[in-house]
Design a protein around this motif. Sequence first.
Motif, short mmCIF file in Angstrom:
data_model
loop_
_atom_site.label_atom_id
_atom_site.label_comp_id
_atom_site.label_asym_id
_atom_site.label_seq_id
_atom_site.Cartn_x
_atom_site.Cartn_y
_atom_site.Cartn_z
N PRO A 150 -12.21 -15.61 55.25
CA PRO A 150 -11.97 -16.14 53.90
C PRO A 150 -13.08 -15.76 52.92
CG PRO A 150 -11.45 -17.80 55.54
CD PRO A 150 -12.08 -16.66 56.28
N GLU A 151 -14.32 -15.74 53.40
CA GLU A 151 -15.46 -15.42 52.53
C GLU A 151 -15.40 -13.96 52.07
OE1 GLU A 151 -16.05 -18.91 54.85
OE2 GLU A 151 -15.72 -16.85 55.54
N LEU A 152 -15.09 -13.05 53.00
CA LEU A 152 -15.01 -11.63 52.65
C LEU A 152 -13.82 -11.38 51.72
CD1 LEU A 152 -15.79 -9.82 56.02
CD2 LEU A 152 -17.25 -10.00 54.01
N CYS A 153 -12.71 -12.04 52.00
CA CYS A 153 -11.53 -11.88 51.14
C CYS A 153 -11.85 -12.29 49.71
CB CYS A 153 -10.37 -12.73 51.66
SG CYS A 153 -9.63 -12.14 53.19
N LEU A 154 -12.53 -13.43 49.56
CA LEU A 154 -12.82 -13.96 48.23
C LEU A 154 -13.85 -13.10 47.51
CD1 LEU A 154 -12.46 -16.11 46.07
CD2 LEU A 154 -14.22 -17.47 47.22
N SER A 155 -14.94 -12.73 48.18
CA SER A 155 -15.99 -11.95 47.51
C SER A 155 -15.48 -10.58 47.10
CB SER A 155 -17.22 -11.81 48.41
OG SER A 155 -16.91 -11.10 49.61
N GLY A 156 -14.68 -9.95 47.96
CA GLY A 156 -14.11 -8.65 47.62
C GLY A 156 -13.14 -8.74 46.46
N TRP A 157 -12.30 -9.78 46.47
CA TRP A 157 -11.31 -9.97 45.40
C TRP A 157 -12.00 -10.26 44.07
CZ3 TRP A 157 -6.53 -9.08 44.07
CH2 TRP A 157 -5.93 -9.83 43.07
#
Length: 297
Positions: free
Chosen positions: A30-37
């Motif tokens: 979830p953290e990688l998805c959010l930071s990338g988005w």
Amino acid sequence: MIRVLVCSALLGLSALHAAKAEEPPAPMTPELCLSGWQSFNFLIGTPPRLRAIQPNVTETGWCRIDRSFADLRENDFASVEYRATGIEAAVKNRGVPLTFEADFQGISLVQGLKMDLGPGNENAMGALKIKAQRDPASFDFLIEKLLFDAEDLGSISLTASGGGIDLKSLERMQLTLGGMRLTSLVLDLDTTRDLSRALRPVIEEVASLRDWVQVLNRLPAEMFTAGSRDALMRFARAMPAAKGTLTLRMQSETGLGLVQIIGATMTLEESGGRISDIAAAVEQLVTGSTIDATWTP
């Protein structure tokens, strides 16, 4: 908004190659998805409503955003699934991930892409698939897949490779931009009359369809493989009602560089629409390259 998103994907993520990825990427968090988005959306300046979305993580380890929980509108898209490697470093350094894959579904061709498709196509939908990688050691990049599928209306796909630019960070990109070179490109257009009609303004951005025939006729014969120039001329003559498949391949041993692109652009800007100057700009752009093309009505 989807036009901005698609164009940014084509430009920003087109600078992505072959990261020797023998193993599949690890599942996203979830953290990688959010930071990338968030990083991508701040980069292209999308509305706050999109930046605030918290992507979900699918059972297969992809990031997913869709209309079941996100404020996505008709001019956005219905859903997107994406994954990448090297996101932490890319976000920190304002660089490009090592690998990137995305699958956009439910793109409205009329509302989202503002295409004039004529009566009966008001609800036409499309999908965009992207797969690209970069090699941090060699500075090579590859667009393995850039496919826009407009269902019954046709499709456009692109693959390309090159090198010479360090995409690790914004600073390194700025320092090495002058060395970027495109060594190969393959474009496949599977078109119908409605799609061809909608693409006409794009093709005529530089010259009219009639003038393109004259431009092609002025280019050196050694620039084309046997039959390629004739194929492109037949395609131009068939527009804007062309129905069939166009395949265009460009290969360059030295690579198409930034200096060529800038020089050709300046020539076009000063051309005033003169056929001879447009032909000179095109020749300047693809000098050192071989063009192979086929057109099958």
